[in-house]
Scaffold this motif. Sequence first.
Motif, PDB file in Angstrom:
ATOM      1  N   GLY A 294       0.791  -1.228   0.000  1.00 11.40           N
ATOM      2  CA  GLY A 294       0.000   0.000   0.000  1.00 11.40           C
ATOM      3  C   GLY A 294       0.824   1.279   0.000  1.00 11.40           C
ATOM      4  N   ALA A 295       2.126   1.197  -0.124  1.00 10.35           N
ATOM      5  CA  ALA A 295       2.969   2.408  -0.093  1.00 10.35           C
ATOM      6  C   ALA A 295       2.956   3.120  -1.437  1.00 10.35           C
ATOM      7  CB  ALA A 295       4.400   2.025   0.281  1.00 10.35           C
ATOM      8  N   TYR A 296       3.374   4.393  -1.412  1.00  4.01           N
ATOM      9  CA  TYR A 296       3.524   5.195  -2.627  1.00  4.01           C
ATOM     10  C   TYR A 296       4.978   5.636  -2.747  1.00  4.01           C
ATOM     11  CZ  TYR A 296      -1.511   6.137  -3.544  1.00  4.01           C
ATOM     12  OH  TYR A 296      -2.836   6.058  -3.861  1.00  4.01           O
ATOM     13  N   THR A 297       5.378   5.994  -3.981  1.00  6.25           N
ATOM     14  CA  THR A 297       6.596   6.806  -4.119  1.00  6.25           C
ATOM     15  C   THR A 297       6.208   8.037  -4.923  1.00  6.25           C
ATOM     16  OG1 THR A 297       7.376   5.837  -6.199  1.00  6.25           O
ATOM     17  CG2 THR A 297       8.107   4.757  -4.158  1.00  6.25           C
ATOM     18  N   ALA A 298       6.845   9.139  -4.618  1.00 13.80           N
ATOM     19  CA  ALA A 298       6.555  10.386  -5.339  1.00 13.80           C
ATOM     20  C   ALA A 298       7.218  10.325  -6.719  1.00 13.80           C
ATOM     21  CB  ALA A 298       7.098  11.575  -4.547  1.00 13.80           C
ATOM     22  N   ALA A 299       6.529  10.886  -7.718  1.00 10.63           N
ATOM     23  CA  ALA A 299       7.085  10.884  -9.074  1.00 10.63           C
ATOM     24  C   ALA A 299       8.483  11.487  -9.070  1.00 10.63           C
ATOM     25  CB  ALA A 299       6.171  11.661 -10.009  1.00 10.63           C
ATOM     26  N   GLY A 300       9.358  10.939  -9.843  1.00  8.84           N
ATOM     27  CA  GLY A 300      10.703  11.482  -9.976  1.00  8.84           C
ATOM     28  C   GLY A 300      11.620  11.163  -8.817  1.00  8.84           C
ATOM     29  N   SER A 301      11.207  10.280  -7.942  1.00  9.11           N
ATOM     30  CA  SER A 301      12.042   9.971  -6.773  1.00  9.11           C
ATOM     31  C   SER A 301      13.162   8.998  -7.108  1.00  9.11           C
ATOM     32  CB  SER A 301      11.184   9.345  -5.665  1.00  9.11           C
ATOM     33  OG  SER A 301      10.340  10.319  -5.095  1.00  9.11           O
ATOM     34  N   VAL A 302      14.273   9.194  -6.397  1.00  8.75           N
ATOM     35  CA  VAL A 302      15.327   8.180  -6.407  1.00  8.75           C
ATOM     36  C   VAL A 302      15.235   7.507  -5.042  1.00  8.75           C
ATOM     37  CG1 VAL A 302      17.800   7.743  -6.560  1.00  8.75           C
ATOM     38  CG2 VAL A 302      16.753   9.554  -7.957  1.00  8.75           C
ATOM     39  N   ILE A 303      14.760   6.268  -5.047  1.00  8.45           N
ATOM     40  CA  ILE A 303      14.461   5.587  -3.779  1.00  8.45           C
ATOM     41  C   ILE A 303      15.638   4.683  -3.414  1.00  8.45           C
ATOM     42  CG2 ILE A 303      12.879   3.970  -2.628  1.00  8.45           C
ATOM     43  CD1 ILE A 303      11.584   6.695  -3.198  1.00  8.45           C
ATOM     44  N   THR A 304      16.335   5.076  -2.351  1.00 12.06           N
ATOM     45  CA  THR A 304      17.507   4.300  -1.925  1.00 12.06           C
ATOM     46  C   THR A 304      17.260   3.561  -0.616  1.00 12.06           C
ATOM     47  OG1 THR A 304      18.346   6.265  -0.841  1.00 12.06           O
ATOM     48  CG2 THR A 304      19.170   5.822  -3.060  1.00 12.06           C
ATOM     49  N   GLU A 305      16.166   3.950   0.064  1.00 10.87           N
ATOM     50  CA  GLU A 305      15.862   3.288   1.339  1.00 10.87           C
ATOM     51  C   GLU A 305      14.486   2.657   1.292  1.00 10.87           C
ATOM     52  OE1 GLU A 305      16.529   6.146   4.525  1.00 10.87           O
ATOM     53  OE2 GLU A 305      18.389   6.650   3.451  1.00 10.87           O
ATOM     54  N   ASP A 306      14.281   1.630   2.095  1.00 14.11           N
ATOM     55  CA  ASP A 306      12.987   0.949   2.135  1.00 14.11           C
ATOM     56  C   ASP A 306      11.872   1.940   2.468  1.00 14.11           C
ATOM     57  OD1 ASP A 306      14.435  -1.286   1.675  1.00 14.11           O
ATOM     58  OD2 ASP A 306      14.057  -2.226   3.630  1.00 14.11           O
ATOM     59  N   VAL A 307      10.706   1.727   1.848  1.00 12.92           N
ATOM     60  CA  VAL A 307       9.524   2.546   2.161  1.00 12.92           C
ATOM     61  C   VAL A 307       8.551   1.638   2.919  1.00 12.92           C
ATOM     62  CG1 VAL A 307       7.635   3.926   1.207  1.00 12.92           C
ATOM     63  CG2 VAL A 307       9.879   3.895   0.046  1.00 12.92           C
ATOM     64  N   PRO A 308       8.214   1.972   4.162  1.00 10.94           N
ATOM     65  CA  PRO A 308       7.326   1.099   4.938  1.00 10.94           C
ATOM     66  C   PRO A 308       5.914   1.080   4.361  1.00 10.94           C
ATOM     67  CG  PRO A 308       8.369   2.767   6.330  1.00 10.94           C
ATOM     68  CD  PRO A 308       8.640   3.164   4.916  1.00 10.94           C
ATOM     69  N   ALA A 309       5.142   0.070   4.708  1.00 10.10           N
ATOM     70  CA  ALA A 309       3.750  -0.060   4.267  1.00 10.10           C
ATOM     71  C   ALA A 309       3.000   1.231   4.585  1.00 10.10           C
ATOM     72  CB  ALA A 309       3.085  -1.236   4.976  1.00 10.10           C
ATOM     73  N   GLY A 310       2.215   1.682   3.635  1.00  9.62           N
ATOM     74  CA  GLY A 310       1.354   2.843   3.856  1.00  9.62           C
ATOM     75  C   GLY A 310       2.059   4.185   3.802  1.00  9.62           C
ATOM     76  N   ALA A 311       3.372   4.228   3.659  1.00 11.67           N
ATOM     77  CA  ALA A 311       4.111   5.501   3.614  1.00 11.67           C
ATOM     78  C   ALA A 311       4.250   5.971   2.173  1.00 11.67           C
ATOM     79  CB  ALA A 311       5.496   5.314   4.223  1.00 11.67           C
ATOM     80  N   ILE A 312       4.613   7.232   1.992  1.00 11.97           N
ATOM     81  CA  ILE A 312       5.039   7.683   0.652  1.00 11.97           C
ATOM     82  C   ILE A 312       6.534   7.985   0.733  1.00 11.97           C
ATOM     83  CG2 ILE A 312       4.342  10.113   1.078  1.00 11.97           C
ATOM     84  CD1 ILE A 312       3.755  10.238  -2.011  1.00 11.97           C
ATOM     85  N   GLY A 313       7.281   7.462  -0.169  1.00 10.61           N
ATOM     86  CA  GLY A 313       8.708   7.746  -0.227  1.00 10.61           C
ATOM     87  C   GLY A 313       8.934   8.914  -1.179  1.00 10.61           C
ATOM     88  N   VAL A 314       9.562   9.957  -0.678  1.00 10.70           N
ATOM     89  CA  VAL A 314       9.857  11.109  -1.535  1.00 10.70           C
ATOM     90  C   VAL A 314      11.370  11.242  -1.579  1.00 10.70           C
ATOM     91  CG1 VAL A 314       9.439  13.570  -1.952  1.00 10.70           C
ATOM     92  CG2 VAL A 314       7.748  12.221  -0.684  1.00 10.70           C
ATOM     93  N   GLY A 315      11.934  11.142  -2.712  1.00 12.25           N
ATOM     94  CA  GLY A 315      13.392  11.205  -2.799  1.00 12.25           C
ATOM     95  C   GLY A 315      13.786  12.095  -3.952  1.00 12.25           C
TER      96      GLY A 315
END
Length: 472
Positions: free
Chosen positions: A420-441
Amino acid sequence: MAVETVIILAAGEGTRMKSNTAKVLHRVAGRPLLGHVLAAVEHLQPKEIRIVVGSGRQSVEEYISEVLPSATTIFQEKRGGTGHATQLALAGNDIRGTVLVLAGDTPMLTGQSLAAFLQVHNSGNFTASVLTAEHPDPTGYGRIVRTASDELSHIVEERDATDEEKFIFEVNSGVYAFDGAKLMNSIGKITDANAQGELYLTDVIGILKREGESTAAVLLEDFTEILGVNDRIQLAESAALLRDRINEHWMREGVTIIDPTTTWIDVTAQLGRDVTVHPGSSILGTTTIATGAVIGPRTTLTDCDVKEGAAVLESIAIESVIGEGATVGPFSYLRSGTFLDEGAKAGAFVEIKNSSVGRASKVPHLSYVGDATIGEGTNIGAATIFVNYDGVDKHHTTVGDHVRIGSDTMLIAPVSIGDGAYTAAGSVITEDVPAGAIGVGRAKQRNVLGWVLRKRAGSKSAKAAEAKEKKG
Ligand code: UD1
Ligand code: CA
């Protein structure tokens, strides 16, 4: 048993192929020429198969030990003719029962035709029989000379034939059945007193006939079955004939083939009912395609498993599983180890390798997915890259269920995105994103006002901006 011993002559150089590959290893319809002959012969379930090899010996023997390890190979060092090759195959053996002799370069011959030929030979109690066909252009073949009462007299080679004999259209296919004991007896009697100075196996027929033995010429209805491959032109002709034969088989089994002339299906592939194949498609290797799937146009599948109702459009897939109702393409490339679960989608311009995409998950546009596990109901935004390679090693990425990966995300492996997690468009994801979180990188945006007016004064962009300013 219809036949005890099968002898396959495959030592020829195949000079006219002009190739570094042994002639009998050139492939049509997904198998070497020799492989087609072996398949036809295996249909007869003979006690033993003896194959005379010569040119390209090592690679030919390797192939044989891979596909038919029970066969015996005999080495013919130097070309001495088909009679010499047969002598070598027989030497030192006490061969009884029916012997079938044929060449290794006739991929069109079917097991059914060979069985029918042996049936005539055995039931007629003939000492020797030859399989023949009426060839529209008999040039190059041995001709079947018959007696006044239409019985087989002997076989004459093109080079030894009189002008009159050259007008005979019935040709020797190069397939013979013999009584083993009588073949052993007569094979030593042939001589090389002919235009090529070779020992001709064909001469055994005439010798036996003269000795009062019963011989038969058995005419095969379809002359294309006996076509041999001696050069690349005949290789292409055989491939096209086999293509037509295979396509006709599948159409009779309920497959729609829109354009059979541009559809190439290997003998080893399997298709279900109501599969549709659009033009320009190749279904290769051990690929299986289940009921209702739609393939093509211009799609190549190699060793794939396509499940019911899946659709693959303008794409290439190798060693991949395409799940029930899954869709692929256009212009996608599924490499080895791709697994698309039921209803999954690999959309336009997507490359996937060694990854599984869960049920109803989508990779719709312009992405690379490598070494990943993607859960169910997840969407991978356009232009996402699974960055699996650090320049030295490959790493794995795990994406959970119902995840939304924003467009243009770089997932730097090893990394894990929770359910259920999201990542923000254009992100460089280097770390785990927990369930339900949005990763912004990504860097925060700043606007430098008036920059174009100052730094690009007089440009079309500056003028457009000024006009907009005036209008307010
Ligand atoms: C042979 C027949 C010809 C027949 C034709 C059918 C003879 C003398 N002629 O001619 O009547 O119409 O096949 O295609 O048999 N081979 C060996 N060792 C040798 C010579 C040949 O193993 O020393 C093998 C070849 O690899 C080939 C087969 O025997 O698989 C036939 O030899 P090839 O030279 O092609 O014979 P053709 O001249 O075509
Ligand atoms: Ca030949």
